[in-house]
Design a protein around this motif. Structure first.
Motif, PDB file in Angstrom:
ATOM      1  N   PHE A   1       0.813  -1.219   0.000  1.00 14.97           N
ATOM      2  CA  PHE A   1       0.000   0.000   0.000  1.00 14.97           C
ATOM      3  C   PHE A   1       0.847   1.270   0.000  1.00 14.97           C
ATOM      4  O   PHE A   1       0.738   2.092  -0.913  1.00 14.97           O
ATOM      5  CB  PHE A   1      -0.930   0.001   1.217  1.00 14.97           C
ATOM      6  CG  PHE A   1      -1.916  -1.129   1.219  1.00 14.97           C
ATOM      7  CD1 PHE A   1      -2.968  -1.157   0.314  1.00 14.97           C
ATOM      8  CD2 PHE A   1      -1.796  -2.181   2.117  1.00 14.97           C
ATOM      9  CE1 PHE A   1      -3.881  -2.194   0.307  1.00 14.97           C
ATOM     10  CE2 PHE A   1      -2.710  -3.221   2.119  1.00 14.97           C
ATOM     11  CZ  PHE A   1      -3.748  -3.235   1.214  1.00 14.97           C
ATOM     12  N   TYR A   2       1.703   1.447   1.019  1.00 13.32           N
ATOM     13  CA  TYR A   2       2.377   2.724   1.191  1.00 13.32           C
ATOM     14  C   TYR A   2       3.388   3.028   0.084  1.00 13.32           C
ATOM     15  O   TYR A   2       3.617   4.195  -0.243  1.00 13.32           O
ATOM     16  CB  TYR A   2       3.082   2.767   2.549  1.00 13.32           C
ATOM     17  CG  TYR A   2       2.134   2.624   3.725  1.00 13.32           C
ATOM     18  CD1 TYR A   2       0.771   2.875   3.582  1.00 13.32           C
ATOM     19  CD2 TYR A   2       2.589   2.234   4.968  1.00 13.32           C
ATOM     20  CE1 TYR A   2      -0.106   2.743   4.646  1.00 13.32           C
ATOM     21  CE2 TYR A   2       1.722   2.100   6.043  1.00 13.32           C
ATOM     22  CZ  TYR A   2       0.381   2.366   5.872  1.00 13.32           C
ATOM     23  OH  TYR A   2      -0.496   2.236   6.920  1.00 13.32           O
ATOM     24  N   SER A   3       4.003   2.032  -0.487  1.00 14.47           N
ATOM     25  CA  SER A   3       5.000   2.274  -1.532  1.00 14.47           C
ATOM     26  C   SER A   3       4.367   2.687  -2.854  1.00 14.47           C
ATOM     27  O   SER A   3       5.069   3.172  -3.752  1.00 14.47           O
ATOM     28  CB  SER A   3       5.840   1.012  -1.746  1.00 14.47           C
ATOM     29  OG  SER A   3       5.044  -0.048  -2.245  1.00 14.47           O
ATOM     30  N   ARG A   4       3.070   2.537  -2.997  1.00 15.67           N
ATOM     31  CA  ARG A   4       2.406   2.829  -4.269  1.00 15.67           C
ATOM     32  C   ARG A   4       2.421   4.319  -4.596  1.00 15.67           C
ATOM     33  O   ARG A   4       2.397   4.703  -5.776  1.00 15.67           O
ATOM     34  CB  ARG A   4       0.959   2.320  -4.235  1.00 15.67           C
ATOM     35  CG  ARG A   4       0.857   0.795  -4.262  1.00 15.67           C
ATOM     36  CD  ARG A   4      -0.587   0.348  -4.152  1.00 15.67           C
ATOM     37  NE  ARG A   4      -0.683  -1.106  -4.152  1.00 15.67           N
ATOM     38  CZ  ARG A   4      -0.869  -1.847  -5.248  1.00 15.67           C
ATOM     39  NH1 ARG A   4      -0.978  -1.251  -6.435  1.00 15.67           N
ATOM     40  NH2 ARG A   4      -0.956  -3.155  -5.170  1.00 15.67           N
ATOM     41  N   ILE A   5       2.431   5.172  -3.572  1.00 12.56           N
ATOM     42  CA  ILE A   5       2.407   6.607  -3.841  1.00 12.56           C
ATOM     43  C   ILE A   5       3.692   7.035  -4.531  1.00 12.56           C
ATOM     44  O   ILE A   5       3.674   7.816  -5.497  1.00 12.56           O
ATOM     45  CB  ILE A   5       2.200   7.381  -2.524  1.00 12.56           C
ATOM     46  CG1 ILE A   5       0.891   6.947  -1.871  1.00 12.56           C
ATOM     47  CG2 ILE A   5       2.191   8.878  -2.779  1.00 12.56           C
ATOM     48  CD1 ILE A   5       0.650   7.542  -0.516  1.00 12.56           C
TER      49      ILE A   5
ATOM     50  N   LYS B   1       5.484   8.133 -12.089  1.00 14.66           N
ATOM     51  CA  LYS B   1       4.990   7.877 -13.439  1.00 14.66           C
ATOM     52  C   LYS B   1       4.971   9.171 -14.236  1.00 14.66           C
ATOM     53  O   LYS B   1       4.819  10.260 -13.691  1.00 14.66           O
ATOM     54  CB  LYS B   1       3.562   7.307 -13.395  1.00 14.66           C
ATOM     55  CG  LYS B   1       3.459   5.885 -12.880  1.00 14.66           C
ATOM     56  CD  LYS B   1       1.998   5.458 -12.901  1.00 14.66           C
ATOM     57  CE  LYS B   1       1.824   4.047 -12.359  1.00 14.66           C
ATOM     58  NZ  LYS B   1       0.378   3.668 -12.324  1.00 14.66           N
ATOM     59  N   ASP B   2       5.070   9.034 -15.530  1.00 18.22           N
ATOM     60  CA  ASP B   2       4.938  10.186 -16.392  1.00 18.22           C
ATOM     61  C   ASP B   2       3.510  10.715 -16.297  1.00 18.22           C
ATOM     62  O   ASP B   2       2.542   9.935 -16.272  1.00 18.22           O
ATOM     63  CB  ASP B   2       5.258   9.799 -17.843  1.00 18.22           C
ATOM     64  CG  ASP B   2       5.174  10.996 -18.777  1.00 18.22           C
ATOM     65  OD1 ASP B   2       6.052  11.864 -18.692  1.00 18.22           O
ATOM     66  OD2 ASP B   2       4.221  11.044 -19.574  1.00 18.22           O
ATOM     67  N   ALA B   3       3.362  12.024 -16.232  1.00 15.43           N
ATOM     68  CA  ALA B   3       2.035  12.618 -16.084  1.00 15.43           C
ATOM     69  C   ALA B   3       1.139  12.315 -17.279  1.00 15.43           C
ATOM     70  O   ALA B   3      -0.089  12.383 -17.178  1.00 15.43           O
ATOM     71  CB  ALA B   3       2.154  14.135 -15.907  1.00 15.43           C
ATOM     72  N   GLY B   4       1.740  11.928 -18.387  1.00 14.49           N
ATOM     73  CA  GLY B   4       0.942  11.592 -19.564  1.00 14.49           C
ATOM     74  C   GLY B   4       0.547  12.843 -20.333  1.00 14.49           C
ATOM     75  O   GLY B   4       0.786  13.980 -19.909  1.00 14.49           O
ATOM     76  N   THR B   5      -0.042  12.657 -21.464  1.00 15.05           N
ATOM     77  CA  THR B   5      -0.457  13.787 -22.284  1.00 15.05           C
ATOM     78  C   THR B   5      -1.719  14.421 -21.715  1.00 15.05           C
ATOM     79  O   THR B   5      -2.551  13.754 -21.099  1.00 15.05           O
ATOM     80  CB  THR B   5      -0.729  13.323 -23.726  1.00 15.05           C
ATOM     81  OG1 THR B   5      -1.738  12.300 -23.698  1.00 15.05           O
ATOM     82  CG2 THR B   5       0.538  12.760 -24.353  1.00 15.05           C
TER      83      THR B   5
ATOM     84  N   ALA C   1      -4.539  12.085  -7.957  1.00  9.97           N
ATOM     85  CA  ALA C   1      -3.755  13.074  -8.695  1.00  9.97           C
ATOM     86  C   ALA C   1      -2.277  12.910  -8.345  1.00  9.97           C
ATOM     87  O   ALA C   1      -1.931  12.550  -7.214  1.00  9.97           O
ATOM     88  CB  ALA C   1      -4.235  14.477  -8.365  1.00  9.97           C
ATOM     89  N   ARG C   2      -1.417  13.180  -9.310  1.00 13.15           N
ATOM     90  CA  ARG C   2       0.023  13.028  -9.060  1.00 13.15           C
ATOM     91  C   ARG C   2       0.778  14.246  -9.552  1.00 13.15           C
ATOM     92  O   ARG C   2       0.276  15.051 -10.319  1.00 13.15           O
ATOM     93  CB  ARG C   2       0.549  11.771  -9.735  1.00 13.15           C
ATOM     94  CG  ARG C   2       0.379  11.708 -11.246  1.00 13.15           C
ATOM     95  CD  ARG C   2       0.945  10.394 -11.759  1.00 13.15           C
ATOM     96  NE  ARG C   2       0.817  10.222 -13.184  1.00 13.15           N
ATOM     97  CZ  ARG C   2      -0.185   9.616 -13.790  1.00 13.15           C
ATOM     98  NH1 ARG C   2      -1.173   9.135 -13.067  1.00 13.15           N
ATOM     99  NH2 ARG C   2      -0.213   9.494 -15.106  1.00 13.15           N
TER     100      ARG C   2
ATOM    101  N   TRP D   1      10.011  12.908  -0.294  1.00 19.15           N
ATOM    102  CA  TRP D   1      10.698  13.714  -1.301  1.00 19.15           C
ATOM    103  C   TRP D   1       9.747  14.030  -2.461  1.00 19.15           C
ATOM    104  O   TRP D   1       9.702  15.166  -2.951  1.00 19.15           O
ATOM    105  CB  TRP D   1      11.931  12.978  -1.795  1.00 19.15           C
ATOM    106  CG  TRP D   1      12.652  13.695  -2.900  1.00 19.15           C
ATOM    107  CD1 TRP D   1      12.507  13.515  -4.240  1.00 19.15           C
ATOM    108  CD2 TRP D   1      13.641  14.726  -2.736  1.00 19.15           C
ATOM    109  NE1 TRP D   1      13.328  14.359  -4.930  1.00 19.15           N
ATOM    110  CE2 TRP D   1      14.037  15.109  -4.047  1.00 19.15           C
ATOM    111  CE3 TRP D   1      14.224  15.342  -1.632  1.00 19.15           C
ATOM    112  CZ2 TRP D   1      14.998  16.101  -4.255  1.00 19.15           C
ATOM    113  CZ3 TRP D   1      15.180  16.330  -1.848  1.00 19.15           C
ATOM    114  CH2 TRP D   1      15.552  16.697  -3.134  1.00 19.15           C
ATOM    115  N   ASP D   2       8.988  13.030  -2.894  1.00 10.70           N
ATOM    116  CA  ASP D   2       8.030  13.245  -3.988  1.00 10.70           C
ATOM    117  C   ASP D   2       6.993  14.298  -3.619  1.00 10.70           C
ATOM    118  O   ASP D   2       6.543  15.071  -4.477  1.00 10.70           O
ATOM    119  CB  ASP D   2       7.303  11.942  -4.330  1.00 10.70           C
ATOM    120  CG  ASP D   2       8.239  10.871  -4.866  1.00 10.70           C
ATOM    121  OD1 ASP D   2       9.255  11.229  -5.487  1.00 10.70           O
ATOM    122  OD2 ASP D   2       7.953   9.678  -4.658  1.00 10.70           O
ATOM    123  N   LEU D   3       6.592  14.325  -2.350  1.00 10.71           N
ATOM    124  CA  LEU D   3       5.528  15.210  -1.899  1.00 10.71           C
ATOM    125  C   LEU D   3       6.053  16.537  -1.348  1.00 10.71           C
ATOM    126  O   LEU D   3       5.277  17.333  -0.810  1.00 10.71           O
ATOM    127  CB  LEU D   3       4.690  14.505  -0.831  1.00 10.71           C
ATOM    128  CG  LEU D   3       3.985  13.219  -1.290  1.00 10.71           C
ATOM    129  CD1 LEU D   3       3.326  12.520  -0.114  1.00 10.71           C
ATOM    130  CD2 LEU D   3       2.957  13.528  -2.362  1.00 10.71           C
TER     131      LEU D   3
END
Length: 385
Positions: A31-35, A41-45, A253-254, A346-348
């Motif tokens: 669960f926790y590692s999924r964030i 991931k690439d935000a995508g188009t 959202a990412r 770090w990501d957040l």
């Protein structure tokens, strides 16, 4: 020659530690590692066409915080959106701010909750009024003191609004502040987000926070709004999400542009009251998530306690293998958990220094303290008047 006694107390304790270790690592990795993986991931188009949005804010005596928050929202880089502010009997400053900003931003609308409104949470009534006044299918709910970190905030939410999606969850936390109290509330909010965002990414969404949340008006209406929990003063966000979210209609959202920040609580008392309200609301959650959260919290406590006891018993009884095994399990879990938490922080955009290992040890005790306070507090303070 060293002998290994598989029937000793130290061996039994080490075996129990292994069980708790497996549970802990399953939750952390499942669960926790999924964030962290999701944010990487690439935000995508961008979608060919962004859906128009209605941003709803319910305010009460927020003052300059409302001005700063609304300015950041109204200046979002987004094709078409409206901002609807529902004023709940503010002393006067909020209304002046709304009138001044409405002269500058034509997409800002505001109304008020009648003073005669009774027998329902005013926050829920305010959100319901905002949804009723909204012109668009997608509704974004936020707080009057929540400030987006980027002008791309609405775009980051809208990227997840696929035809199959009814709910988009976003990350929120407090601004940086000095002192132990500020560090604790930021860490607590970070860990709470690890839980509900990680669960949603794993296909078990169970709550959302009204600082950074979007959902379809259709889903709200089909569930009859907040009718299932009108007896509660709060829960307008998390209980609604708990009722309508599933593994197919919920997305997260990412990207750092999806983050909103809140001012630190004005006092320890106000923060504790908020935590007590969360304890009460949590009792109404449906699904497997509350059980998994409780399992993770108490296996964390029992793992730390079991490793300490197994290590001590192993040393005293001369069972060095079992003492070393307990210490090794504790160290492996610590490194794995800190690897996941620090990368996610770090990501957040969070910085916790060396406090996270301390928080990991103390959080079961703090959770117990919240529940004990709840047992002895007046429950009618959280019910509608």
């Amino acid at each position: 020659m060293m002998t290994i006694d598989f029937t000793s107390i130290a061996a039994l304790l080490a075996g129990i530690c292994v069980v708790f270790f497996v549970v802990q690592m399953s939750v952390m990795c499942g669960f926790y590692s999924r964030i962290h993986r999701h944010f990487r991931k690439d935000a995508g188009t961008d979608p060919v066409e962004y859906p128009p949005l209605s941003v709803i804010v319910v305010t009460k005596d927020t003052g300059e915080l409302l001005h700063d928050s609304l300015t950041a929202i109204l200046e979002q880089d987004y094709p078409a959106f409206e901002v609807i502010v529902v004023n709940d009997l503010s002393a006067g400053e909020d209304e002046l701010i709304l009138k001044r900003l409405a002269n500058i931003y034509p997409n800002l609308y505001h109304t008020f909750i009648p003073e005669t409104a009774r027998y329902v949470s005013r926050k829920k009534l305010g959100v319901a009024m905002g949804i009723r006044a909204s012109h668009y299918e997608w509704v974004v709910v936020t707080s009057p003191y929540a400030r987006p970190e980027s002008k791309e905030w609405l775009r980051s939410l809208a990227r997840e609004m696929t035809p199959e999606t009814d709910i988009v969850l976003g990350y929120s936390n407090y601004v940086y502040g000095k002192g132990m109290f500020a560090l604790r509330v930021r860490t607590d909010a970070f860990f709470r987000s690890l839980r509900y965002l990680g669960m949603a990414l794993a296909g078990h969404p169970y709550m959302g926070l009204g600082h950074n949340l979007a959902y379809r008006k259709r889903a709200y209406l089909e569930h009859k709004g907040f009718s299932s929990h009108l007896q509660l003063q709060r829960g307008e966000d998390d209980l609604l999400v708990n009722a309508i979210a599933d593994r197919y209609n919920t997305r997260v959202a990412r990207g750092k542009e999806s983050i909103v920040r809140l001012p630190l609580p004005v006092s320890r008392k106000s923060w504790r009251e908020e935590m007590l309200g969360s304890v009460l609301t949590g009792r109404f959650y449906q699904g497997v998530a509350p059980l998994l959260n409780a399992l993770e919290t108490w296996t964390c406590f029992l793992f730390h306690l079991g490793c300490a006891v197994a290590f001590a018993v192993g040393l005293v009884s001369g069972q060095w293998i079992w003492a070393g095994m307990a210490a090794g399990l504790w160290l492996v879990r610590l490194l794995a958990v800190m690897h996941i938490w620090y990368h996610t922080a770090w990501d957040l955009g969070e910085k916790f220094g060396v406090f996270l290992p301390i928080f990991d040890v103390l959080r079961p005790w703090w959770s117990l303290a919240h529940h004990i306070r709840f047992w002895f507090c007046r429950k009618d303070a959280f019910l509608r008047k």
